[in-house]
Design a protein around this motif. Sequence first.
Motif, PDB file in Angstrom:
ATOM      1  N   UNK A 167      -6.215 -21.888   3.401  1.00 61.19           N
ATOM      2  CA  UNK A 167      -7.581 -22.972   4.021  1.00 61.19           C
ATOM      3  C   UNK A 167      -7.909 -22.391   3.865  1.00 61.19           C
ATOM      4  N   UNK A 168      -8.566 -20.411   3.328  1.00 59.39           N
ATOM      5  CA  UNK A 168      -9.015 -19.506   3.752  1.00 59.39           C
ATOM      6  C   UNK A 168      -9.374 -18.979   2.461  1.00 59.39           C
ATOM      7  N   UNK A 169     -10.755 -18.345   2.426  1.00 53.02           N
ATOM      8  CA  UNK A 169     -11.692 -17.679   1.321  1.00 53.02           C
ATOM      9  C   UNK A 169     -10.661 -15.939   1.772  1.00 53.02           C
ATOM     10  N   UNK A 170     -10.281 -15.195   1.316  1.00 53.05           N
ATOM     11  CA  UNK A 170      -9.899 -13.890   2.218  1.00 53.05           C
ATOM     12  C   UNK A 170     -10.296 -13.481   1.011  1.00 53.05           C
ATOM     13  N   UNK A 183     -11.995 -23.947  11.409  1.00 54.92           N
ATOM     14  CA  UNK A 183     -11.392 -23.447  11.548  1.00 54.92           C
ATOM     15  C   UNK A 183     -11.340 -22.503  10.104  1.00 54.92           C
ATOM     16  N   UNK A 184     -10.597 -20.986  10.078  1.00 54.36           N
ATOM     17  CA  UNK A 184     -11.384 -20.049   9.374  1.00 54.36           C
ATOM     18  C   UNK A 184     -11.318 -20.696   8.070  1.00 54.36           C
ATOM     19  N   UNK A 185     -12.603 -20.412   7.448  1.00 55.38           N
ATOM     20  CA  UNK A 185     -12.819 -21.058   6.370  1.00 55.38           C
ATOM     21  C   UNK A 185     -12.791 -19.249   5.048  1.00 55.38           C
ATOM     22  N   UNK A 186     -13.063 -18.480   6.101  1.00 55.35           N
ATOM     23  CA  UNK A 186     -13.487 -17.040   5.328  1.00 55.35           C
ATOM     24  C   UNK A 186     -12.442 -16.031   6.530  1.00 55.35           C
ATOM     25  N   UNK A 187     -12.293 -14.907   5.279  1.00 58.56           N
ATOM     26  CA  UNK A 187     -11.519 -14.010   6.558  1.00 58.56           C
ATOM     27  C   UNK A 187     -11.686 -12.609   5.115  1.00 58.56           C
ATOM     28  N   UNK A 216     -14.201 -16.686   9.440  1.00 61.64           N
ATOM     29  CA  UNK A 216     -15.603 -16.793   9.661  1.00 61.64           C
ATOM     30  C   UNK A 216     -15.448 -18.437  10.470  1.00 61.64           C
ATOM     31  N   UNK A 217     -15.759 -19.367  11.218  1.00 61.04           N
ATOM     32  CA  UNK A 217     -15.272 -20.915  11.798  1.00 61.04           C
ATOM     33  C   UNK A 217     -16.366 -21.744  11.050  1.00 61.04           C
TER      34      UNK A 217
END
Length: 142
Positions: A127-130, A86-90, A78-79
Amino acid sequence: MAQEIKTQWLGNMLFNADTLGGNFKIDAAAESGGQGKGVRPKALMLTSLAGCTGMDMVSLLKKMRAEVDDMEINVSGELTDEHPKFYNKVTLEYIFYGKDLKKDKIEKAIKLSADKYCGVMEMFRQFAEITTVVKYKEKKSS
């Protein structure tokens, strides 16, 4: 250890990337001034994540003697709404196919990839929640 790739501008938004192990085209969608003749830069990031953890999985499962018949790794991101986006949730979705799957070993391999071996995953963590999802598709014994 430094690694280097080279990109050559081919006009409009199209580039040729010469990388470690091969080359490919990078381009934007038509609505962004491109011609759709190559992969998108942000999609390459998701692809790198899938490739990194996938290679870990193949190696780890072999060492653990927990082979599978097949495996898929689907990655979605999710951008953010604001620029720079940028991707903050993957989300990584691992799907394993086989019979008598050793689920405990598979899940241990996923954890080792995520926490110890996959450098791309570590970069994403900055930078992202995985989120990780694991699915099993068992084949019936004949």
